[in-house]
Motif scaffolding. Structure first.
Motif, PDB file in Angstrom:
ATOM      1  N   ASN A   3       0.819  -1.215   0.000  1.00 59.83           N
ATOM      2  CA  ASN A   3       0.000   0.000   0.000  1.00 59.83           C
ATOM      3  C   ASN A   3       0.850   1.262   0.000  1.00 59.83           C
ATOM      4  OD1 ASN A   3      -2.419  -1.409   0.092  1.00 59.83           O
ATOM      5  ND2 ASN A   3      -2.323  -1.618   2.319  1.00 59.83           N
ATOM      6  N   ILE A   4       2.029   1.182   0.575  1.00 59.50           N
ATOM      7  CA  ILE A   4       2.895   2.351   0.703  1.00 59.50           C
ATOM      8  C   ILE A   4       3.615   2.588  -0.626  1.00 59.50           C
ATOM      9  CG2 ILE A   4       4.890   3.276   1.938  1.00 59.50           C
ATOM     10  CD1 ILE A   4       3.953   1.496   4.323  1.00 59.50           C
ATOM     11  N   LYS A   5       3.720   3.878  -0.982  1.00 56.57           N
ATOM     12  CA  LYS A   5       4.282   4.244  -2.279  1.00 56.57           C
ATOM     13  C   LYS A   5       5.696   3.697  -2.488  1.00 56.57           C
ATOM     14  CE  LYS A   5       4.514   8.279  -5.276  1.00 56.57           C
ATOM     15  NZ  LYS A   5       4.307   9.721  -5.385  1.00 56.57           N
ATOM     16  N   SER A   6       6.530   3.804  -1.480  1.00 54.33           N
ATOM     17  CA  SER A   6       7.910   3.323  -1.620  1.00 54.33           C
ATOM     18  C   SER A   6       7.950   1.795  -1.761  1.00 54.33           C
ATOM     19  CB  SER A   6       8.758   3.764  -0.434  1.00 54.33           C
ATOM     20  OG  SER A   6       8.245   3.224   0.771  1.00 54.33           O
ATOM     21  N   ALA A   7       7.035   1.104  -1.087  1.00 51.01           N
ATOM     22  CA  ALA A   7       6.983  -0.358  -1.188  1.00 51.01           C
ATOM     23  C   ALA A   7       6.489  -0.784  -2.569  1.00 51.01           C
ATOM     24  CB  ALA A   7       6.090  -0.931  -0.104  1.00 51.01           C
ATOM     25  N   ILE A   8       5.567  -0.017  -3.127  1.00 49.17           N
ATOM     26  CA  ILE A   8       5.071  -0.297  -4.484  1.00 49.17           C
ATOM     27  C   ILE A   8       6.218  -0.145  -5.483  1.00 49.17           C
ATOM     28  CG2 ILE A   8       3.551   0.528  -6.332  1.00 49.17           C
ATOM     29  CD1 ILE A   8       1.548   1.279  -4.070  1.00 49.17           C
ATOM     30  N   LYS A   9       6.983   0.945  -5.338  1.00 48.27           N
ATOM     31  CA  LYS A   9       8.114   1.182  -6.232  1.00 48.27           C
ATOM     32  C   LYS A   9       9.161   0.077  -6.084  1.00 48.27           C
ATOM     33  CE  LYS A   9      11.675   4.443  -7.513  1.00 48.27           C
ATOM     34  NZ  LYS A   9      12.358   5.700  -7.233  1.00 48.27           N
ATOM     35  N   ARG A  10       9.425  -0.333  -4.853  1.00 47.42           N
ATOM     36  CA  ARG A  10      10.403  -1.384  -4.601  1.00 47.42           C
ATOM     37  C   ARG A  10       9.966  -2.693  -5.256  1.00 47.42           C
ATOM     38  NH1 ARG A  10      15.215  -1.682  -4.389  1.00 47.42           N
ATOM     39  NH2 ARG A  10      15.268   0.083  -2.978  1.00 47.42           N
ATOM     40  N   ALA A  11       8.683  -3.006  -5.171  1.00 46.58           N
ATOM     41  CA  ALA A  11       8.166  -4.234  -5.787  1.00 46.58           C
ATOM     42  C   ALA A  11       8.323  -4.184  -7.305  1.00 46.58           C
ATOM     43  CB  ALA A  11       6.706  -4.444  -5.406  1.00 46.58           C
ATOM     44  N   LYS A  12       8.053  -3.020  -7.902  1.00 48.47           N
ATOM     45  CA  LYS A  12       8.194  -2.873  -9.358  1.00 48.47           C
ATOM     46  C   LYS A  12       9.649  -3.010  -9.789  1.00 48.47           C
ATOM     47  CE  LYS A  12       5.989   0.447 -11.474  1.00 48.47           C
ATOM     48  NZ  LYS A  12       5.397   1.771 -11.776  1.00 48.47           N
TER      49      LYS A  12
END
Length: 86
Positions: A3-12
């Motif tokens: 849900n967190i923006k930085s975690a989304i970017k890290r997953a991508k």
């Protein structure tokens, strides 16, 4: 999914890197396999050229952190001995 923006970017970025590394590892394996096919077919000149290419791809894989340097050295040694045995 995160849900967190930085975690989304890290997953991508992790997924993009995984795909990129898989492609590099596949190219390395293909180079080695081409050499082994040439050895099976007793094509010494072609095998010598393909050994150089396979060695180069193994060295690149070490540089990029795909495989350990000792594993690459072991594979190169075994490939070279197969060429010498021809």
């Amino acid at each position: 999914m995160a849900n967190i923006k930085s975690a989304i970017k890290r997953a991508k970025t992790n997924e993009a890197r995984r795909v990129h590394r898989a492609a590099q590892k596949s190219a390395m394996r293909t180079a080695v396999k081409k050499f082994l096919v040439a050895v099976e077919g007793q094509e010494k000149d072609q095998a010598a050229a393909l050994l150089k290419e396979a060695t180069r791809s193994l060295d690149k894989a070490v540089t990029k952190g795909l495989i350990h340097k000792n594993a690459a050295a072991r594979k190169k040694s075994r490939l070279t001995s197969k060429l010498q045995a021809m």
